[in-house]
Scaffold this motif. Sequence first.
Motif, PDB file in Angstrom:
ATOM      1  N   ARG A  86     -22.036 -29.490   0.073  1.00 48.84           N
ATOM      2  CA  ARG A  86     -23.210 -30.349   0.275  1.00 48.84           C
ATOM      3  C   ARG A  86     -24.490 -29.532   0.337  1.00 48.84           C
ATOM      4  O   ARG A  86     -25.534 -29.964  -0.149  1.00 48.84           O
ATOM      5  CB  ARG A  86     -23.060 -31.185   1.537  1.00 48.84           C
ATOM      6  N   MET A  87     -24.415 -28.367   0.949  1.00 49.29           N
ATOM      7  CA  MET A  87     -25.587 -27.491   0.991  1.00 49.29           C
ATOM      8  C   MET A  87     -25.965 -27.071  -0.428  1.00 49.29           C
ATOM      9  O   MET A  87     -27.140 -27.084  -0.795  1.00 49.29           O
ATOM     10  CB  MET A  87     -25.302 -26.264   1.854  1.00 49.29           C
ATOM     11  N   GLN A  88     -24.970 -26.720  -1.238  1.00 47.07           N
ATOM     12  CA  GLN A  88     -25.234 -26.279  -2.610  1.00 47.07           C
ATOM     13  C   GLN A  88     -25.815 -27.398  -3.459  1.00 47.07           C
ATOM     14  O   GLN A  88     -26.709 -27.158  -4.268  1.00 47.07           O
ATOM     15  CB  GLN A  88     -23.966 -25.704  -3.227  1.00 47.07           C
ATOM     16  N   VAL A  89     -25.353 -28.628  -3.262  1.00 53.14           N
ATOM     17  CA  VAL A  89     -25.923 -29.777  -3.976  1.00 53.14           C
ATOM     18  C   VAL A  89     -27.396 -29.939  -3.627  1.00 53.14           C
ATOM     19  O   VAL A  89     -28.195 -30.388  -4.450  1.00 53.14           O
ATOM     20  CB  VAL A  89     -25.124 -31.066  -3.643  1.00 53.14           C
ATOM     21  N   ASN A  90     -27.763 -29.526  -2.418  1.00 55.05           N
ATOM     22  CA  ASN A  90     -29.157 -29.616  -1.965  1.00 55.05           C
ATOM     23  C   ASN A  90     -29.946 -28.330  -2.208  1.00 55.05           C
ATOM     24  O   ASN A  90     -31.011 -28.145  -1.633  1.00 55.05           O
ATOM     25  CB  ASN A  90     -29.196 -30.003  -0.485  1.00 55.05           C
ATOM     26  N   GLY A  91     -29.412 -27.440  -3.022  1.00 54.93           N
ATOM     27  CA  GLY A  91     -30.169 -26.272  -3.460  1.00 54.93           C
ATOM     28  C   GLY A  91     -29.992 -25.002  -2.656  1.00 54.93           C
ATOM     29  O   GLY A  91     -30.700 -24.023  -2.890  1.00 54.93           O
ATOM     30  N   VAL A  92     -29.077 -24.988  -1.683  1.00 53.73           N
ATOM     31  CA  VAL A  92     -28.866 -23.787  -0.869  1.00 53.73           C
ATOM     32  C   VAL A  92     -27.450 -23.281  -1.102  1.00 53.73           C
ATOM     33  O   VAL A  92     -26.474 -23.961  -0.786  1.00 53.73           O
ATOM     34  CB  VAL A  92     -29.078 -24.072   0.636  1.00 53.73           C
ATOM     35  N   THR A  93     -27.355 -22.089  -1.659  1.00 53.67           N
ATOM     36  CA  THR A  93     -26.047 -21.488  -1.877  1.00 53.67           C
ATOM     37  C   THR A  93     -25.607 -20.791  -0.600  1.00 53.67           C
ATOM     38  O   THR A  93     -26.258 -19.852  -0.134  1.00 53.67           O
ATOM     39  CB  THR A  93     -26.095 -20.477  -3.040  1.00 53.67           C
ATOM     40  N   ALA A 142     -30.326 -29.960   8.362  1.00 56.79           N
ATOM     41  CA  ALA A 142     -30.880 -31.198   8.911  1.00 56.79           C
ATOM     42  C   ALA A 142     -30.773 -32.328   7.893  1.00 56.79           C
ATOM     43  O   ALA A 142     -30.372 -33.452   8.231  1.00 56.79           O
ATOM     44  CB  ALA A 142     -32.328 -30.987   9.346  1.00 56.79           C
ATOM     45  N   LYS A 143     -31.098 -32.035   6.653  1.00 56.78           N
ATOM     46  CA  LYS A 143     -31.021 -33.047   5.595  1.00 56.78           C
ATOM     47  C   LYS A 143     -29.577 -33.501   5.384  1.00 56.78           C
ATOM     48  O   LYS A 143     -29.300 -34.701   5.314  1.00 56.78           O
ATOM     49  CB  LYS A 143     -31.598 -32.478   4.298  1.00 56.78           C
ATOM     50  N   SER A 151     -33.212 -34.783  12.449  1.00 56.34           N
ATOM     51  CA  SER A 151     -34.482 -34.058  12.419  1.00 56.34           C
ATOM     52  C   SER A 151     -34.266 -32.594  12.805  1.00 56.34           C
ATOM     53  O   SER A 151     -33.270 -32.251  13.447  1.00 56.34           O
ATOM     54  CB  SER A 151     -35.483 -34.693  13.392  1.00 56.34           C
ATOM     55  N   LEU A 152     -35.233 -31.759  12.438  1.00 64.84           N
ATOM     56  CA  LEU A 152     -35.196 -30.360  12.866  1.00 64.84           C
ATOM     57  C   LEU A 152     -35.252 -30.263  14.385  1.00 64.84           C
ATOM     58  O   LEU A 152     -34.576 -29.425  14.979  1.00 64.84           O
ATOM     59  CB  LEU A 152     -36.375 -29.576  12.276  1.00 64.84           C
ATOM     60  N   THR A 199     -26.200 -24.288  24.422  1.00 62.85           N
ATOM     61  CA  THR A 199     -25.729 -24.366  23.043  1.00 62.85           C
ATOM     62  C   THR A 199     -26.702 -25.231  22.265  1.00 62.85           C
ATOM     63  O   THR A 199     -27.069 -26.311  22.718  1.00 62.85           O
ATOM     64  CB  THR A 199     -24.320 -25.009  22.973  1.00 62.85           C
ATOM     65  N   THR A 200     -27.127 -24.776  21.091  1.00 63.67           N
ATOM     66  CA  THR A 200     -28.000 -25.619  20.286  1.00 63.67           C
ATOM     67  C   THR A 200     -27.159 -26.699  19.629  1.00 63.67           C
ATOM     68  O   THR A 200     -25.952 -26.573  19.454  1.00 63.67           O
ATOM     69  CB  THR A 200     -28.722 -24.823  19.176  1.00 63.67           C
ATOM     70  N   ARG A 201     -27.807 -27.769  19.271  1.00 63.56           N
ATOM     71  CA  ARG A 201     -27.110 -28.854  18.581  1.00 63.56           C
ATOM     72  C   ARG A 201     -26.606 -28.389  17.221  1.00 63.56           C
ATOM     73  O   ARG A 201     -25.618 -28.902  16.723  1.00 63.56           O
ATOM     74  CB  ARG A 201     -28.001 -30.067  18.462  1.00 63.56           C
ATOM     75  N   THR A 202     -27.276 -27.412  16.604  1.00 69.32           N
ATOM     76  CA  THR A 202     -26.801 -26.860  15.332  1.00 69.32           C
ATOM     77  C   THR A 202     -25.409 -26.276  15.527  1.00 69.32           C
ATOM     78  O   THR A 202     -24.494 -26.542  14.744  1.00 69.32           O
ATOM     79  CB  THR A 202     -27.746 -25.777  14.804  1.00 69.32           C
TER      80      THR A 202
END
Length: 68
Positions: free
Chosen positions: A11-18, A43-44, A49-50, A60-63
Motif C-alpha cells: 500500500r505504501m508503494q502504491v502511494n509512491g513510497v518504496t 497517515a494516508k 491525521s498526522l 508509545t506513539t500511535r504510529t
Amino acid sequence: MRLSQADLAARMQVNGVTIEREAISKIETGDRFVTDYELLTFAKVFGVSLEWLTEQTHNTTRTEKALQ
C-alpha cells in the motif's frame, strides 16, 4: 485496520513510497526511524491525521501501535 507488513509495504508503494517489509519490521521494533514523507504516507494509508498518528499515549506513539 489490520495489515500484514507485506500488505502495508504494498500500500505504501502504491502511494509512491518504496519501503520493504523488513523496514516496517524495524520501525515496529524501534530499530528504524520513520522519515517525514513515510509518516505522511502512513497517515494516508491508515486514513488518519498526522496529529493522531504522532500523539503520545502511555510512552508509545500511535504510529508504533498502528504498526503492531
